[in-house]
Write a protein that holds these residues in place. Sequence first.
Motif, PDB file in Angstrom:
ATOM      1  N   ALA A 140       0.833  -1.210   0.000  1.00 57.41           N
ATOM      2  CA  ALA A 140       0.000   0.000   0.000  1.00 57.41           C
ATOM      3  C   ALA A 140       0.866   1.258   0.000  1.00 57.41           C
ATOM      4  CB  ALA A 140      -0.944  -0.007   1.202  1.00 57.41           C
ATOM      5  N   VAL A 141       1.952   1.240   0.765  1.00 54.25           N
ATOM      6  CA  VAL A 141       2.881   2.376   0.786  1.00 54.25           C
ATOM      7  C   VAL A 141       3.548   2.519  -0.574  1.00 54.25           C
ATOM      8  CG1 VAL A 141       5.033   3.257   1.785  1.00 54.25           C
ATOM      9  CG2 VAL A 141       3.258   2.301   3.272  1.00 54.25           C
ATOM     10  N   HIS A 142       3.963   1.407  -1.138  1.00 57.06           N
ATOM     11  CA  HIS A 142       4.617   1.439  -2.459  1.00 57.06           C
ATOM     12  C   HIS A 142       3.686   2.041  -3.513  1.00 57.06           C
ATOM     13  CE1 HIS A 142       7.209   0.342  -5.762  1.00 57.06           C
ATOM     14  NE2 HIS A 142       6.212  -0.311  -6.317  1.00 57.06           N
ATOM     15  N   GLU A 143       2.436   1.658  -3.480  1.00 63.36           N
ATOM     16  CA  GLU A 143       1.475   2.225  -4.439  1.00 63.36           C
ATOM     17  C   GLU A 143       1.361   3.736  -4.270  1.00 63.36           C
ATOM     18  OE1 GLU A 143      -2.136  -0.051  -3.992  1.00 63.36           O
ATOM     19  OE2 GLU A 143      -1.114  -1.894  -4.631  1.00 63.36           O
ATOM     20  N   ALA A 144       1.316   4.205  -3.025  1.00 66.88           N
ATOM     21  CA  ALA A 144       1.269   5.655  -2.778  1.00 66.88           C
ATOM     22  C   ALA A 144       2.549   6.325  -3.284  1.00 66.88           C
ATOM     23  CB  ALA A 144       1.068   5.929  -1.289  1.00 66.88           C
ATOM     24  N   THR A 145       3.672   5.659  -3.093  1.00 70.04           N
ATOM     25  CA  THR A 145       4.955   6.198  -3.562  1.00 70.04           C
ATOM     26  C   THR A 145       4.965   6.323  -5.081  1.00 70.04           C
ATOM     27  OG1 THR A 145       6.129   5.290  -1.653  1.00 70.04           O
ATOM     28  CG2 THR A 145       7.452   5.807  -3.604  1.00 70.04           C
ATOM     29  N   ILE A 146       4.550   5.274  -5.765  1.00 66.36           N
ATOM     30  CA  ILE A 146       4.546   5.300  -7.235  1.00 66.36           C
ATOM     31  C   ILE A 146       3.529   6.309  -7.750  1.00 66.36           C
ATOM     32  CG2 ILE A 146       4.122   3.926  -9.326  1.00 66.36           C
ATOM     33  CD1 ILE A 146       6.877   3.471  -7.842  1.00 66.36           C
TER      34      ILE A 146
END
Length: 172
Positions: free
Chosen positions: A113-119
């Motif tokens: 979920a954090v990675h998706e927000a980062t991307i």
Amino acid sequence: MSETWSQRLLADGFGRIAESLPAIVDGLSVDDLLWRPYDGANSIAWTLWHIARMEDVQIAPLAGTEEVWTRDGWVERFGLPYKPRAMGYGQSAAEVAAFRLEDPALLTGYYQAVHEATIDLVDTLGDDDLARVVDEHWDPPVTAAVRLVSIVDDAAQHIGQAAYVRGLLGLR
């Protein structure tokens, strides 16, 4: 807007963390993830949680959003004995030892979920955005680009630490 080389480079760096983190968790039990090679050491679980937290804490202000941790209910799902704003930085050995985990999927789910927000953020950044000063407490002041590279660097170091502890599991 077409993807820039900066966006591709940042997405690749963050993508490597996103690929490595689940590979470390894969096949490990909760006991394995919580094992610490000695008192005062970090467990794999705590280290991976810290990676996700430190990325979340730094990406949210760059994106102008609330942290995934609080916005999407991860605080409650993890149920850690920490204040909701905790991210692991400066925690004592006793606080690290208090880390608990019921389900390994929490680690991978939260990081995803954090990675998706980062991307999502990286996909919006142009050169002017990357050059924007985001922290004047340093000399020289920190730009968004430097902050993003710093996040990747910190996460890569912690991924290495977690992988090392995973290797030590065979020696116990």
